[in-house]
Design a protein around this motif. Structure first.
Motif, PDB file in Angstrom:
ATOM      1  N   GLY A   1     -20.340  11.703   1.017  1.00 40.00           N
ATOM      2  CA  GLY A   1     -20.673  11.896   2.385  1.00 40.00           C
ATOM      3  C   GLY A   1     -20.251  10.769   3.287  1.00 40.00           C
ATOM      4  N   LYS A   2     -19.652   9.694   2.739  1.00 31.54           N
ATOM      5  CA  LYS A   2     -19.263   8.562   3.581  1.00 31.54           C
ATOM      6  C   LYS A   2     -17.736   8.470   3.631  1.00 31.54           C
ATOM      7  N   ASN A   3     -17.198   8.292   4.834  1.00 32.98           N
ATOM      8  CA  ASN A   3     -15.749   8.136   4.970  1.00 32.98           C
ATOM      9  C   ASN A   3     -15.299   6.821   4.350  1.00 32.98           C
ATOM     10  N   ILE A   4     -14.174   6.871   3.685  1.00 27.81           N
ATOM     11  CA  ILE A   4     -13.605   5.674   3.069  1.00 27.81           C
ATOM     12  C   ILE A   4     -12.429   5.213   3.923  1.00 27.81           C
ATOM     13  N   GLU A   5     -12.440   3.941   4.270  1.00 28.26           N
ATOM     14  CA  GLU A   5     -11.348   3.341   5.025  1.00 28.26           C
ATOM     15  C   GLU A   5     -10.998   2.012   4.363  1.00 28.26           C
ATOM     16  N   LEU A   6      -9.738   1.875   3.957  1.00 25.92           N
ATOM     17  CA  LEU A   6      -9.282   0.694   3.240  1.00 25.92           C
ATOM     18  C   LEU A   6      -8.195  -0.022   4.024  1.00 25.92           C
ATOM     19  N   ASN A   7      -8.124  -1.328   3.839  1.00 25.01           N
ATOM     20  CA  ASN A   7      -7.046  -2.130   4.406  1.00 25.01           C
ATOM     21  C   ASN A   7      -6.060  -2.473   3.298  1.00 25.01           C
ATOM     22  N   PHE A   8      -4.792  -2.178   3.545  1.00 24.69           N
ATOM     23  CA  PHE A   8      -3.720  -2.410   2.564  1.00 24.69           C
ATOM     24  C   PHE A   8      -2.857  -3.542   3.098  1.00 24.69           C
ATOM     25  N   LEU A   9      -2.882  -4.667   2.417  1.00 25.23           N
ATOM     26  CA  LEU A   9      -2.155  -5.856   2.825  1.00 25.23           C
ATOM     27  C   LEU A   9      -0.782  -5.871   2.171  1.00 25.23           C
ATOM     28  N   THR A  10       0.248  -6.143   2.955  1.00 23.42           N
ATOM     29  CA  THR A  10       1.612  -6.181   2.428  1.00 23.42           C
ATOM     30  C   THR A  10       2.429  -7.209   3.201  1.00 23.42           C
ATOM     31  N   TYR A  11       3.609  -7.488   2.712  1.00 21.47           N
ATOM     32  CA  TYR A  11       4.539  -8.374   3.414  1.00 21.47           C
ATOM     33  C   TYR A  11       5.952  -7.881   3.185  1.00 21.47           C
ATOM     34  N   ASP A  12       6.879  -8.384   3.967  1.00 19.46           N
ATOM     35  CA  ASP A  12       8.244  -7.882   3.959  1.00 19.46           C
ATOM     36  C   ASP A  12       9.043  -8.501   2.816  1.00 19.46           C
ATOM     37  N   SER A  13       9.095  -7.789   1.709  1.00 17.34           N
ATOM     38  CA  SER A  13       9.877  -8.226   0.562  1.00 17.34           C
ATOM     39  C   SER A  13      10.122  -7.026  -0.340  1.00 17.34           C
ATOM     40  N   ARG A  14      11.354  -6.773  -0.669  1.00 17.39           N
ATOM     41  CA  ARG A  14      11.726  -5.745  -1.640  1.00 17.39           C
ATOM     42  C   ARG A  14      11.003  -4.421  -1.440  1.00 17.39           C
ATOM     43  N   ASN A  15      11.006  -3.933  -0.233  1.00 21.12           N
ATOM     44  CA  ASN A  15      10.447  -2.631   0.105  1.00 21.12           C
ATOM     45  C   ASN A  15       8.924  -2.536  -0.039  1.00 21.12           C
ATOM     46  N   LEU A  16       8.218  -3.644  -0.135  1.00 22.08           N
ATOM     47  CA  LEU A  16       6.767  -3.572  -0.275  1.00 22.08           C
ATOM     48  C   LEU A  16       6.101  -2.797   0.871  1.00 22.08           C
ATOM     49  N   PRO A  17       6.502  -3.015   2.131  1.00 18.66           N
ATOM     50  CA  PRO A  17       5.879  -2.218   3.191  1.00 18.66           C
ATOM     51  C   PRO A  17       6.110  -0.711   3.009  1.00 18.66           C
ATOM     52  N   ASP A  18       7.288  -0.328   2.514  1.00 23.67           N
ATOM     53  CA  ASP A  18       7.564   1.094   2.269  1.00 23.67           C
ATOM     54  C   ASP A  18       6.630   1.644   1.200  1.00 23.67           C
ATOM     55  N   PHE A  19       6.415   0.858   0.139  1.00 21.81           N
ATOM     56  CA  PHE A  19       5.488   1.291  -0.907  1.00 21.81           C
ATOM     57  C   PHE A  19       4.068   1.415  -0.351  1.00 21.81           C
ATOM     58  N   ALA A  20       3.667   0.460   0.467  1.00 22.62           N
ATOM     59  CA  ALA A  20       2.324   0.500   1.056  1.00 22.62           C
ATOM     60  C   ALA A  20       2.157   1.751   1.926  1.00 22.62           C
ATOM     61  N   GLU A  21       3.156   2.068   2.723  1.00 19.74           N
ATOM     62  CA  GLU A  21       3.098   3.265   3.565  1.00 19.74           C
ATOM     63  C   GLU A  21       3.050   4.521   2.701  1.00 19.74           C
ATOM     64  N   GLY A  22       3.804   4.542   1.595  1.00 13.75           N
ATOM     65  CA  GLY A  22       3.796   5.695   0.701  1.00 13.75           C
ATOM     66  C   GLY A  22       2.438   5.904   0.047  1.00 13.75           C
ATOM     67  N   VAL A  23       1.849   4.823  -0.457  1.00 11.73           N
ATOM     68  CA  VAL A  23       0.521   4.909  -1.066  1.00 11.73           C
ATOM     69  C   VAL A  23      -0.497   5.342  -0.015  1.00 11.73           C
ATOM     70  N   SER A  24      -0.384   4.769   1.184  1.00 12.82           N
ATOM     71  CA  SER A  24      -1.280   5.127   2.286  1.00 12.82           C
ATOM     72  C   SER A  24      -1.208   6.619   2.576  1.00 12.82           C
ATOM     73  N   SER A  25      -0.007   7.149   2.645  1.00 15.56           N
ATOM     74  CA  SER A  25       0.191   8.573   2.925  1.00 15.56           C
ATOM     75  C   SER A  25      -0.441   9.446   1.842  1.00 15.56           C
ATOM     76  N   GLN A  26      -0.281   9.042   0.584  1.00 16.34           N
ATOM     77  CA  GLN A  26      -0.871   9.809  -0.518  1.00 16.34           C
ATOM     78  C   GLN A  26      -2.398   9.781  -0.461  1.00 16.34           C
ATOM     79  N   LEU A  27      -2.960   8.610  -0.191  1.00 18.92           N
ATOM     80  CA  LEU A  27      -4.415   8.504  -0.134  1.00 18.92           C
ATOM     81  C   LEU A  27      -4.994   9.280   1.047  1.00 18.92           C
ATOM     82  N   GLU A  28      -4.291   9.265   2.162  1.00 15.18           N
ATOM     83  CA  GLU A  28      -4.780   9.997   3.333  1.00 15.18           C
ATOM     84  C   GLU A  28      -4.815  11.506   3.082  1.00 15.18           C
ATOM     85  N   LYS A  29      -3.953  11.988   2.199  1.00 15.83           N
ATOM     86  CA  LYS A  29      -3.957  13.420   1.859  1.00 15.83           C
ATOM     87  C   LYS A  29      -5.245  13.836   1.151  1.00 15.83           C
TER      88      LYS A  29
END
Length: 161
Positions: A1-29
């Motif tokens: 019954g409680k909404n879950i909101e997480l902070n995903f920390l990343t930095y610009d190296s070897r596509n890490l931000p792209d991976f973070a966005e991909g994981v974020s998109s999957q979790l939001e689904k």
């Protein structure tokens, strides 16, 4: 019954931000809101050590010296490098035995068991392993790639005589 909101920390190296966005998109689904925060590597490291994150991705050299013992310390319950606070008694027992085991085959089996425990517990998510290429010709010497290192530009690379 409680909404879950997480902070995903990343930095610009070897596509890490792209991976973070991909994981974020999957979790939001599945209904988990994820806020991706991109920062620099030093800030991310400091926040990692301080435990100031919900999710975090990073690059890590796993076998600098050909043996992953030091890398596996990141999940040992008594380690100062265990920034995620992971705890598994079976993992710790095998890790401690690994510190004194010298037989290569036994070490290999123990390392595989440690890796499987981490996979089974979903302690880490491996996005992949990077393939690297370096090209040169006979006018260059010293341009060699080590399989475990991505710091390729060194003082060893010089014009050929």
């Amino acid at each position: 019954g409680k909404n879950i909101e997480l902070n995903f920390l990343t930095y610009d190296s070897r596509n890490l931000p792209d991976f973070a966005e991909g994981v974020s998109s999957q979790l939001e689904k599945i209904g988990i809101k994820v806020n991706v925060k991109k920062t620099d590597a030093d800030t991310e490291w400091n926040m990692l050590v301080a435990g100031e994150y919900d999710l975090l991705n990073t690059n890590w050299m796993t076998v600098q010296d050909g043996d992953p013992y030091g890398y596996l310390d990141n999940w040992y319950g008594k380690s100062n490098a265990n920034y995620c606070g992971y705890k598994n008694d079976e993992y710790d027992k095998i890790y401690e035995a690994l510190s004194t085991e010298m037989n290569e085959e036994k070490r290999k089996d123990m390392i595989e068991k440690l890796q499987q425990i981490l996979i089974d517990d979903a302690a880490v998510m491996i996005h992949g392993y990077y393939n690297s290429n370096m090209s040169s010709n006979k006018s260059v010497t010293g341009a060699n790639i080590s399989v475990a290192d991505y710091y390729w530009i060194t003082t060893a690379i010089k014009p050929a005589k």
